[in-house]
Write a protein that holds these residues in place. Structure first.
Motif, PDB file in Angstrom:
ATOM      1  N   LEU A   1       5.252   1.273   0.629  1.00  0.00           N
ATOM      2  CA  LEU A   1       4.861   0.874   1.989  1.00  0.00           C
ATOM      3  C   LEU A   1       3.534   0.126   1.913  1.00  0.00           C
ATOM      4  O   LEU A   1       2.587   0.602   1.289  1.00  0.00           O
ATOM      5  N   ASN A   2       3.473  -1.019   2.539  1.00  0.00           N
ATOM      6  CA  ASN A   2       2.256  -1.822   2.553  1.00  0.00           C
ATOM      7  C   ASN A   2       1.137  -1.050   3.253  1.00  0.00           C
ATOM      8  O   ASN A   2       1.232  -0.744   4.433  1.00  0.00           O
ATOM      9  N   PRO A   3       0.045  -0.725   2.504  1.00  0.00           N
ATOM     10  CA  PRO A   3      -1.005   0.121   3.086  1.00  0.00           C
ATOM     11  C   PRO A   3      -1.736  -0.517   4.272  1.00  0.00           C
ATOM     12  O   PRO A   3      -2.408   0.183   5.017  1.00  0.00           O
ATOM     13  N   ARG A   4      -1.617  -1.827   4.437  1.00  0.00           N
ATOM     14  CA  ARG A   4      -2.339  -2.496   5.524  1.00  0.00           C
ATOM     15  C   ARG A   4      -1.498  -2.718   6.770  1.00  0.00           C
ATOM     16  O   ARG A   4      -1.951  -3.340   7.711  1.00  0.00           O
ATOM     17  N   MET A   5      -0.246  -2.311   6.732  1.00  0.00           N
ATOM     18  CA  MET A   5       0.587  -2.482   7.912  1.00  0.00           C
ATOM     19  C   MET A   5       0.832  -1.119   8.535  1.00  0.00           C
ATOM     20  O   MET A   5       0.968  -0.128   7.828  1.00  0.00           O
TER      21      MET A   5
ATOM     22  N   HIS B   1      -1.022   5.844   5.002  1.00  0.00           N
ATOM     23  CA  HIS B   1      -1.811   6.864   4.313  1.00  0.00           C
ATOM     24  C   HIS B   1      -1.988   8.134   5.139  1.00  0.00           C
ATOM     25  O   HIS B   1      -2.493   9.131   4.636  1.00  0.00           O
ATOM     26  N   GLU B   2      -1.556   8.091   6.399  1.00  0.00           N
ATOM     27  CA  GLU B   2      -1.698   9.290   7.218  1.00  0.00           C
ATOM     28  C   GLU B   2      -0.505  10.223   7.094  1.00  0.00           C
ATOM     29  O   GLU B   2      -0.443  11.242   7.770  1.00  0.00           O
TER      30      GLU B   2
ATOM     31  N   TYR C   1       4.523   5.963  -2.141  1.00  0.00           N
ATOM     32  CA  TYR C   1       3.165   5.500  -1.861  1.00  0.00           C
ATOM     33  C   TYR C   1       3.091   3.994  -1.899  1.00  0.00           C
ATOM     34  O   TYR C   1       2.695   3.347  -0.945  1.00  0.00           O
ATOM     35  N   TRP C   2       3.535   3.405  -2.999  1.00  0.00           N
ATOM     36  CA  TRP C   2       3.429   1.954  -3.125  1.00  0.00           C
ATOM     37  C   TRP C   2       4.585   1.208  -2.485  1.00  0.00           C
ATOM     38  O   TRP C   2       4.612  -0.006  -2.504  1.00  0.00           O
TER      39      TRP C   2
END
Lengths: 329, 296
Positions: free
Chosen positions: A106-110, A154-155, A103-104
């Motif tokens: 991977l950069n959630p905004r990219m 997140h998908e 989860y952490w």
């Protein structure tokens, strides 16, 4: 003998515990306390031990996320433990890592394409189109859809995210892949798929693996050689088959006995260790394992065992183990 | 992560629609956003519907009509120089929103990069930056702003600069805290391990993931900044006559409080409504950006 892919010599990593107004170090956490380790080119090495034994710290030193307190680290023959950050080019390009937490990591905004493309953007001068096609290629290799590049982390499920993390690590075709608990945060089915994928990728891409895990099943599946750590030190090292068949260190035996068995044909005796792992700030004198060791003798509290060869390539650090005489390693 | 995995792809439109849904879910937030929207329209269209723009922008006076109470002709009444208060208060909206945007923007421009650098690099750099913010934070913000404004000279621009100088340390602190918690996240470690340059890591990985709390704080501060600038103008350190700044209008109006109460009432109300609206928006944004509500 050829140069190992990565090699540690007497590596120590101490973290200061600071206190007081001046923030002076009052004590040190000896996360890694004198470790020798060599991973040969093309080998798949497993690093096992309980939580807090220093295995994750060790790989972070090997990849120079931390500067070791003492000792030498070489990557492909080049000293990297103490050299300036600017001289780490080869290491940063040829060694990559997959993290435990999908989860952490991977950069959630990219989006996935940007995440996987980043190593390429940093190390190569590919055009936008070439970059996209490389990303697409590695996505397919991981069993993801080529259109997944436009989606966000997140998908995806935990298993898929771990595939994305592996894709990011492999897109540069590195020589060394460090896997830090690659499957411990995902469900059993995805675990099996990821392990199969990793195994086939290794043969396909000729990468050296260094796997950190507390799960012996993962290590036995993925690794040819195994190194067992306890409280910042290596206690046993050898080919996976030798270590599993004939564990020489009492700690390794205890670990082995803790693997769940599905068949009850051979009733194995479970060795239950008493007590907790002692503090790495004040490790016990002598053999670090002696307070919990079911086979301790009086010598164990006074004398620190060295890592000695017991049989061809099988090393152990235990005073009671049968070692070959006169091998100082 | 709070979202179900099968949610459709968050195209930009989808994101906007979802934000709209979250805004309208809470009625107070809706009111806040609604008022801010109206204020924006008023500020932009002021010249179009205001009856006496010359009373607001030029120094035109009309002493024959001085201190008239509110009527059909002068909606909010007139001031001691016979200027239409309605026109002046409406034009004041422009000035206040401008002050809010520029002062908060400038404070963000100084505070956010410093917090980012302090938090990410740590060590000596962090130590220096944080001690400087400590010095700034040891003054009450209004007092500091007064001192700076007095030093720079009386003008609206200087008042904005003074406010930004008093405000930036808060953003530095907030930013630093967020950055420190992000610095150890595996995706930042991964970027370092693959050799991503530090500046790129700070911008692409750390900054974009740490803006939410700062944005919330900035929208909450918008109201306080408007109040502070009104206070500066009230004390004669901000806007200068004949600028229709609310604080400045109030400072003249207080002389006529007993004979012309409307003179103080309308600019005062305008200020209350504006500040309240921005506080509601800030509270709403806090809820919207809360990771438990959504991952923004």
């Amino acid at each position: 003998m050829t140069t190992p892919m990565v090699e540690a010599q007497a590596v120590k990593m101490y973290f200061p515990i600071r206190a007081g107004v001046l923030q002076r170090p009052v004590a040190w956490v000896r996360a890694v306390d004198g470790v020798d380790l060599a991973v040969r080119k093309g080998q798949s090495m497993g690093l096992v031990g309980e939580s807090g034994c220093g295995k994750s710290t060790l790989v972070r030193v090997l990849l120079r996320l931390y500067r070791p307190t003492a000792g030498r680290v070489r990557f492909m023959g080049q000293e990297i433990g103490h050299c300036p950050d600017g001289k780490l080019g080869v290491l940063r390009k040829e060694a990559q890592m997959v993290f435990q937490d999908p989860y952490w990591s991977l950069n959630p905004r990219m989006n996935v394409g940007e995440i996987i493309g980043e190593p390429l953007a940093v190390h190569t001068r590919l055009s936008r189109r070439e970059l996209a096609s490389r990303v697409e290629g590695v996505l397919t290799m991981m069993g993801l859809a080529s259109g997944d590049g436009r989606r966000f982390p997140h998908e995806f499920s935990g298993g898929q995210r771990q595939r994305i993390a592996i894709a990011r690590a492999l897109v540069l075709r590195p020589r060394l892949l460090v896997l830090d608990e690659p499957t411990s945060a995902i469900d059993a089915l995805s675990q099996a798929q990821i392990l199969n994928l990793l195994n086939s990728l290794r043969q396909e891409l000729d990468v050296t693996y260094l796997t950190v895990s507390h799960d012996l099943a993962v290590v036995s599946y993925l690794c040819e050689a195994i190194t067992v750590m306890y409280l910042g030190k290596v206690v046993e090292h050898g080919l996976t088959r030798d270590v599993f068949r004939n564990p020489l260190h009492p700690y390794t035996r205890a670990l082995m006995s803790a693997i769940p068995q599905f068949t009850s044909a051979v009733k194995r005796e479970r060795i239950v260790l008493s007590g907790a792992v002692p503090s790495a700030v004040t490790p016990p004198p002598g053999c670090r394992f002696h307070p919990r060791c079911p086979e301790r003798t009086d010598r164990c509290a006074q004398e620190e065992p060295g890592l000695l060869e017991a049989a061809g390539g099988h090393h152990v650090a235990c005073l009671s183990a049968p070692v070959q005489p006169g091998d100082p390693h | 992560m709070a979202l179900p995995a099968n949610r459709p792809r968050p195209a930009v439109l989808e994101q906007i629609r979802y934000s709209g849904y979250l805004i309208t879910k809470n009625s107070l937030t809706t009111v806040g956003f609604g008022i801010v929207l109206v204020l924006l329209v008023i500020a932009l269209l002021a010249p179009v519907f205001v009856p006496h723009p010359e009373h607001a922008v030029l120094g035109t006076t009309n002493v024959a009509e001085a201190l008239r109470p509110p009527s059909g002709r002068y909606l909010f009444g007139t001031d001691e120089l016979g200027r239409d208060l309605f026109s002046r208060v409406i034009y004041g909206t422009r000035i206040s929103l401008q002050i809010g945007t520029l002062a908060v923007g400038l404070a963000l421009l100084i505070g956010v990069p410093l917090g980012l650098v302090a938090g990410y690099l740590g060590g000596f750099v962090d130590e220096v930056i944080m001690r400087v913010t400590d010095i700034f934070l040891s003054f009450p913000p209004l007092l500091l702003a007064i001192a700076v404004a007095a030093l720079l000279g009386r003008s609206l621009t200087n008042a904005m600069i003074a406010i930004a100088i008093a405000w930036w340390p808060w953003y530095t602190r907030l930013m630093r805290g967020t950055v420190i918690s992000l610095r150890e996240k595996p995706f930042v470690e991964a970027a370092r391990m693959m050799g991503t340059p530090a500046t790129r890591i700070m911008v692409r990985h750390v900054l974009v993931n740490s803006l939410s709390p700062v944005i919330v704080q900035a929208s909450l501060d918008f109201g306080s900044v408007i109040l502070t600038s009104a206070a500066l103008s009230f004390l004669g350190l901000g806007a200068q006559p004949p600028q229709p700044e609310w604080g400045l209008i109030l400072s003249t109006a207080r002389n006529y409080f007993l004979v012309a109460p409307w003179y103080s009432f309308f600019p005062g109300m305008a200020m209350v409504i504006t500040v309240l609206a921005f506080n509601l928006v800030g509270d709403g944004l806090r809820e919207i950006t809360d990771p438990k509500t959504r991952r923004l």
